[in-house]
Design a protein around this motif. Structure first.
Motif, PDB file in Angstrom:
ATOM      1  N   SER A 441       0.846  -1.207   0.000  1.00  0.00           N
ATOM      2  CA  SER A 441       0.000   0.000   0.000  1.00  0.00           C
ATOM      3  C   SER A 441       0.877   1.252   0.000  1.00  0.00           C
ATOM      4  CB  SER A 441      -0.919  -0.006   1.226  1.00  0.00           C
ATOM      5  OG  SER A 441      -1.791  -1.100   1.193  1.00  0.00           O
ATOM      6  N   ILE A 442       1.641   1.456  -1.093  1.00  0.00           N
ATOM      7  CA  ILE A 442       2.521   2.617  -1.147  1.00  0.00           C
ATOM      8  C   ILE A 442       1.743   3.828  -1.648  1.00  0.00           C
ATOM      9  CG2 ILE A 442       4.614   1.258  -1.423  1.00  0.00           C
ATOM     10  CD1 ILE A 442       4.571   1.896  -4.385  1.00  0.00           C
ATOM     11  N   THR A 443       2.183   5.006  -1.217  1.00  0.00           N
ATOM     12  CA  THR A 443       1.532   6.256  -1.600  1.00  0.00           C
ATOM     13  C   THR A 443       2.578   7.237  -2.097  1.00  0.00           C
ATOM     14  OG1 THR A 443       1.792   7.218   0.612  1.00  0.00           O
ATOM     15  CG2 THR A 443      -0.229   5.959   0.185  1.00  0.00           C
ATOM     16  N   GLU A 449       8.848  10.563   0.890  1.00  0.00           N
ATOM     17  CA  GLU A 449       9.585  10.512   2.157  1.00  0.00           C
ATOM     18  C   GLU A 449      10.818   9.609   2.019  1.00  0.00           C
ATOM     19  OE1 GLU A 449       8.803   9.409   6.872  1.00  0.00           O
ATOM     20  OE2 GLU A 449       7.173   9.239   5.409  1.00  0.00           O
ATOM     21  N   TYR A 450      10.689   8.517   1.282  1.00  0.00           N
ATOM     22  CA  TYR A 450      11.792   7.575   1.093  1.00  0.00           C
ATOM     23  C   TYR A 450      12.974   8.247   0.391  1.00  0.00           C
ATOM     24  CZ  TYR A 450      14.367   3.565  -0.804  1.00  0.00           C
ATOM     25  OH  TYR A 450      15.354   2.679  -1.146  1.00  0.00           O
ATOM     26  N   PHE A 470       2.884   9.901 -10.718  1.00  0.00           N
ATOM     27  CA  PHE A 470       3.233   8.798  -9.821  1.00  0.00           C
ATOM     28  C   PHE A 470       2.186   7.688  -9.886  1.00  0.00           C
ATOM     29  CE2 PHE A 470       2.048   6.970  -5.703  1.00  0.00           C
ATOM     30  CZ  PHE A 470       3.177   6.210  -5.427  1.00  0.00           C
ATOM     31  N   ILE A 471       0.898   8.051  -9.796  1.00  0.00           N
ATOM     32  CA  ILE A 471      -0.157   7.035  -9.746  1.00  0.00           C
ATOM     33  C   ILE A 471      -0.273   6.313 -11.089  1.00  0.00           C
ATOM     34  CG2 ILE A 471      -2.061   8.590 -10.384  1.00  0.00           C
ATOM     35  CD1 ILE A 471      -2.132   5.707  -7.788  1.00  0.00           C
ATOM     36  N   ASP A 472      -0.037   7.032 -12.198  1.00  0.00           N
ATOM     37  CA  ASP A 472      -0.083   6.386 -13.515  1.00  0.00           C
ATOM     38  C   ASP A 472       1.038   5.361 -13.658  1.00  0.00           C
ATOM     39  OD1 ASP A 472      -2.306   7.766 -14.292  1.00  0.00           O
ATOM     40  OD2 ASP A 472      -1.217   9.311 -15.396  1.00  0.00           O
ATOM     41  N   ILE A 496      -4.703 -12.712  -7.684  1.00  0.00           N
ATOM     42  CA  ILE A 496      -3.862 -11.817  -8.501  1.00  0.00           C
ATOM     43  C   ILE A 496      -4.093 -10.363  -8.107  1.00  0.00           C
ATOM     44  CG2 ILE A 496      -3.440 -10.993 -10.854  1.00  0.00           C
ATOM     45  CD1 ILE A 496      -4.155 -13.870 -11.781  1.00  0.00           C
ATOM     46  N   CYS A 497      -5.367 -10.020  -7.890  1.00  0.00           N
ATOM     47  CA  CYS A 497      -5.724  -8.657  -7.456  1.00  0.00           C
ATOM     48  C   CYS A 497      -4.926  -8.266  -6.217  1.00  0.00           C
ATOM     49  CB  CYS A 497      -7.220  -8.582  -7.181  1.00  0.00           C
ATOM     50  SG  CYS A 497      -7.751  -7.174  -6.180  1.00  0.00           S
ATOM     51  N   TYR A 498      -4.927  -9.131  -5.205  1.00  0.00           N
ATOM     52  CA  TYR A 498      -4.222  -8.824  -3.957  1.00  0.00           C
ATOM     53  C   TYR A 498      -2.707  -8.829  -4.144  1.00  0.00           C
ATOM     54  CZ  TYR A 498      -8.776  -9.613  -1.769  1.00  0.00           C
ATOM     55  OH  TYR A 498     -10.099  -9.528  -1.414  1.00  0.00           O
ATOM     56  N   SER A 499      -2.221  -9.721  -5.011  1.00  0.00           N
ATOM     57  CA  SER A 499      -0.770  -9.864  -5.166  1.00  0.00           C
ATOM     58  C   SER A 499      -0.122  -8.673  -5.857  1.00  0.00           C
ATOM     59  CB  SER A 499      -0.442 -11.146  -5.945  1.00  0.00           C
ATOM     60  OG  SER A 499      -0.807 -11.017  -7.312  1.00  0.00           O
ATOM     61  N   VAL A 500      -0.922  -7.879  -6.600  1.00  0.00           N
ATOM     62  CA  VAL A 500      -0.342  -6.715  -7.287  1.00  0.00           C
ATOM     63  C   VAL A 500      -0.688  -5.397  -6.580  1.00  0.00           C
ATOM     64  CG1 VAL A 500      -0.276  -7.861  -9.525  1.00  0.00           C
ATOM     65  CG2 VAL A 500      -2.305  -6.516  -8.897  1.00  0.00           C
ATOM     66  N   GLY A 501      -1.242  -5.491  -5.369  1.00  0.00           N
ATOM     67  CA  GLY A 501      -1.399  -4.279  -4.569  1.00  0.00           C
ATOM     68  C   GLY A 501      -2.780  -3.703  -4.474  1.00  0.00           C
ATOM     69  N   TYR A 502      -3.793  -4.360  -5.071  1.00  0.00           N
ATOM     70  CA  TYR A 502      -5.160  -3.856  -4.970  1.00  0.00           C
ATOM     71  C   TYR A 502      -5.929  -4.616  -3.886  1.00  0.00           C
ATOM     72  CZ  TYR A 502      -4.294  -1.357  -9.314  1.00  0.00           C
ATOM     73  OH  TYR A 502      -3.780  -0.512 -10.265  1.00  0.00           O
TER      74      TYR A 502
END
Length: 529
Positions: A441-443, A449-450, A470-472, A496-502
Motif C-alpha cells: 500500500s505505497i503512496t 519521504e523515502y 506517480f499514480i499512472d 492476482i488482485c491482492y498480489s499486485v497491490g489492490y
C-alpha cells in the motif's frame, strides 16, 4: 484478556462462578469478588473490569442501584445480571440501564459461558471498531497535515490561483471571508545551529500550541524551513484594521506567554502580513510578513511586528509587475531553464525603465524578498544553496539589477546540476522503490519521504522526468505484473488482485479494463486460448 468482577452476597455463588470462568477456554479472567453493591462500586473504580456479574437482590445497595452508580463512573463496563427471581420488573429495570444479559439462578455452565462469550464478543467488536475509527482519524489528520503544508508551500510561491475563499469555506465548514499570514521564527542566540531534533520539537510544539490558543480562526500550518514556519489564518470577518490587529495581538500575547515557559534555544519572532479578501492575494500577505520579520530581527526588544503597508515593504509600484513575474521566475528557476529566466528578467527590467520614481532601496528590498522565496523553494526541493548576494541600496539601481541577475543565473545553474545528478538519482531510486514495492500500500507521500523530497515537488519532478504521474506509473507497473500473472490459470483473479497491490477486486477489474480494454476474465480467455 478481558477482566471480570463477580458480585454476589452468597460466597458459594461467587466461588462457583469464579471457578467456571477461570477454567473455561475463553480469553477472560476473574480479577475480584464483591459481597455487596457498595464494595462492587469501589472495586469497579479500582480495577476497571470489562464485565461484571451482578446479583440483583443484595442487602444495602442492591444490584440495580450498583449498576446505575457504576455506569455513571464508567459507561463502557458490561453487566451480566444474576437473580433467583424470574420477574418482569427486575428485568425491565436492568434493561433500562442498557443491560442485555440476564441469568437465572441456578444457571448451567453452558448458559454462563455463552453469556460471557456474547458479551466478550460485543466488547471486542466495539474495540476493533474504535481502533479502526482511530486509525482512520489518524490517517485523515496526517493526510490533512500533508495537504495543508503543500497548500501553504504552493500559496507562498504564488502557484495557487483558482481557489477562492468560498471553496475554502465549503471545505472547512465555516464562512471564510479573508486571510493573512504570520511568519514565526526562532532567532538563535548562540553560534551553534539547532539540531534537527530541536527543530522538530519546536515545530511540533508550535503546531500544538497554536491549535490550543487560536479559537476564532481556522489555521493552516506550513512546513518548517530552517527555523521559519508560515501560518495561514483564515478569518470569518475583518472589517477594520484595528479589529484585525486586536485579534492578532490577543493570539500573539497568549502564544508568547506559553513560549516563555519553554526552554528553546532562541527568541521567538513573528512577522505579520495584512488580511486580504481574495485568496489569490494571500501571497502578498506572506511577502508583508517576510518584510516585517526582516525589520523585526533588527529590533532586539520586540517579539512581533505588523507590516507597515505604507512603508518600505511595497515601495515598488504595482505597475512594475514585480509580483506578477515572481511566479514565472520561480517556475523557470525550478525547471533549470536559463533562457526563460533571462527572458522574464529582461522583460521585467525593460518594464521598469519607463518608471522614473523607482528607488534603489525599493528594488533591493524586492530582490531580498525574491531571494527568500527562492531559498524556501530550493529547501523544499532538497537543494542546499545558502549563498545570497550582498546588495547595497546605496548602489546604482542598474548595478543592483545586474547583481540580482547574476545570482539568479547562479541558482539556475545549481538547479540544473542538481536535476542532472542528485534529482535524477533520487527519481531513479524512487522508480526502483515503486518497482519493488508495487504490491504494497505505497503512496506518493511514502515514496517522497523515502527519497527525502517534499510530496509536492516529488510529484512535479517525477512527471517531468518520466512523463507519467506517480499514480499512472504505479498503475502501469501493477497492470504489467497482473497481465503476467493472469496467464497462470492456477491463480484466481482475486489472488492476482491482492498480489499486485489492490484490495478491491471490483476496482482492480475497472483499472485493468481501462488500461487494456479487456476485463481480467476476458484477458485470461484471450491470452490462454
Amino acid at each position: 484478556m478481558l477482566k471480570i468482577l463477580i458480585v454476589d452476597d452468597e460466597v458459594l455463588e461467587r466461588k462457583a462462578l469464579t471457578k467456571i470462568i477461570n477454567s473455561s477456554l475463553l480469553d477472560v479472567t476473574v480479577i475480584g469478588e464483591a459481597a455487596n453493591g457498595r464494595k462492587a462500586i469501589e472495586m469497579a473504580v479500582e480495577h476497571r473490569p470489562d464485565i461484571i456479574f451482578m446479583d440483583i437482590k443484595m442487602p444495602g445497595i442492591d444490584g440495580v442501584q450498583a449498576v446505575k452508580e457504576i455506569k455513571k463512573l464508567n459507561s463502557l463496563i458490561r453487566f451480566i445480571m444474576v437473580s433467583a427471581f424470574n420477574t418482569f420488573e427486575y428485568a425491565k429495570e436492568v434493561m433500562q440501564q442498557g443491560v442485555k444479559e440476564y441469568l437465572l439462578k441456578p444457571s448451567s455452565i453452558q448458559d454462563i459461558l455463552e453469556a460471557v462469550g456474547r458479551v466478550s464478543s460485543e466488547i471486542l467488536e466495539e474495540r476493533k471498531h474504535q481502533e479502526e475509527q482511530q486509525s482512520l482519524r489518524e490517517n485523515l489528520d496526517r493526510a490533512v497535515s500533508i495537504a495543508q503544508k503543500e497548500w501553504i508551500s504552493s500559496l507562498l510561491v504564488n502557484q495557487v490561483q483558482d481557489i477562492t475563499f468560498d471553496e475554502w469555506s465549503k471545505l472547512l465548514g465555516v464562512e471564510i471571508t479573508s486571510g493573512y499570514i504570520m511568519l514565526f521564527t526562532l532567532q538563535q542566540l548562540g553560534p551553534s545551529e539547532l539540531a534537527a531534533s530541536e527543530k522538530q520539537n519546536l515545530y511540533t510544539w508550535l503546531k500544538d500550541t497554536l491549535k490550543a490558543v487560536v479559537k476564532k480562526h481556522e489555521i493552516m500550518i506550513g512546513p518548517i524551513t530552517d527555523t521559519q514556519v508560515p501560518v495561514l489564518f483564515l478569518c470569518k470577518k475583518v472589517t477594520e484594521k484595528t479589529y484585525f490587529k486586536t485579534n492578532a495581538q490577543q493570539i500573539l500575547e497568549s502564544f508568547i506567554r506559553f513560549f516563555n515557559k519553554e526552554s528553546f534555544r532562541g527568541e521567538l519572532r513573528i512577522g505579520i502580513g495584512h488580511p486580504y479578501s481574495q485568496a489569490h492575494e494571500l501571497n502578498k500577505s506572506y511577502h508583508e510578513a517576510v518584510m516585517a520579520l526582516e525589520q523585526l530581527l533588527r529590533m532586539p526588544n520586540r517579539r512581533y511586528l505588523f507590516c507597515d503597508k505604507h512603508g518600505t515593504a511595497f515601495e515598488v509600484p504595482a505597475e512594475s509587475g514585480f509580483m506578477e513575474v515572481e511566479k514565472k521566475l520561480l517556475d523557470a528557476v525550478r525547471q533549470g531553464d536559463v533562457n526563460q529566466v533571462l527572458f522574464i528578467f529582461d522583460s521585467f527590467v525593460t518594464k521598469l525603465e519607463s518608471n522614473k520614481t523607482i528607488k534603489p532601496s525599493s528594488v533591493k528590498k524586492s530582490f531580498d524578498e525574491l531571494f527568500i522565496l527562492l531559498s524556501r523553494m530550493l529547501h523544499d526541493l532538497g537543494i542546499n544553496y545558502e549563498r545570497i548576494p550582498a546588495i547595497d541600496e546605496s548602489e546604482d539601481i542598474w548595478l543592483i539589477f545586474e547583481k540580482g541577475k547574476t545570482h539568479l543565473l547562479a541558482v539556475v545553474q545549481h538547479v540544473q546540476l542538481w536535476r542532472n545528478n542528485h534529482a535524477k538519482g533520487m527519481l531513479q531510486k524512487a522508480k526502483e522503490y515503486i518497482e519493488i514495492h508495487f504490491s504494497e500500500s505505497i503512496t506518493l507521500e511514502s515514496v517522497a519521504e523515502y527519497v527525502e523530497l517534499s510530496p509536492f515537488y516529488f510529484s512535479k519532478l517525477f512527471k517531468d522526468r518520466f512523463g507519467l504521474t506517480f499514480i499512472d506509473y504505479l498503475t502501469e507497473i501493477r497492470i504489467k505484473h497482473a497481465k503476467a500473472e493472469i496467464v497462470n490459470q492456477g491463480k484466481s483473479l482475486k489472488e492476482i488482485c491482492y498480489s499486485v497491490g489492490y484490495k478491491d477486486p471490483n476496482y482492480f477489474s475497472r483499472v485493468f479494463k481501462k488500461a487494456t480494454g479487456l476485463s481480467p476474465t476476458e484477458y485470461r480467455k484471450v491470452t490462454v486460448s
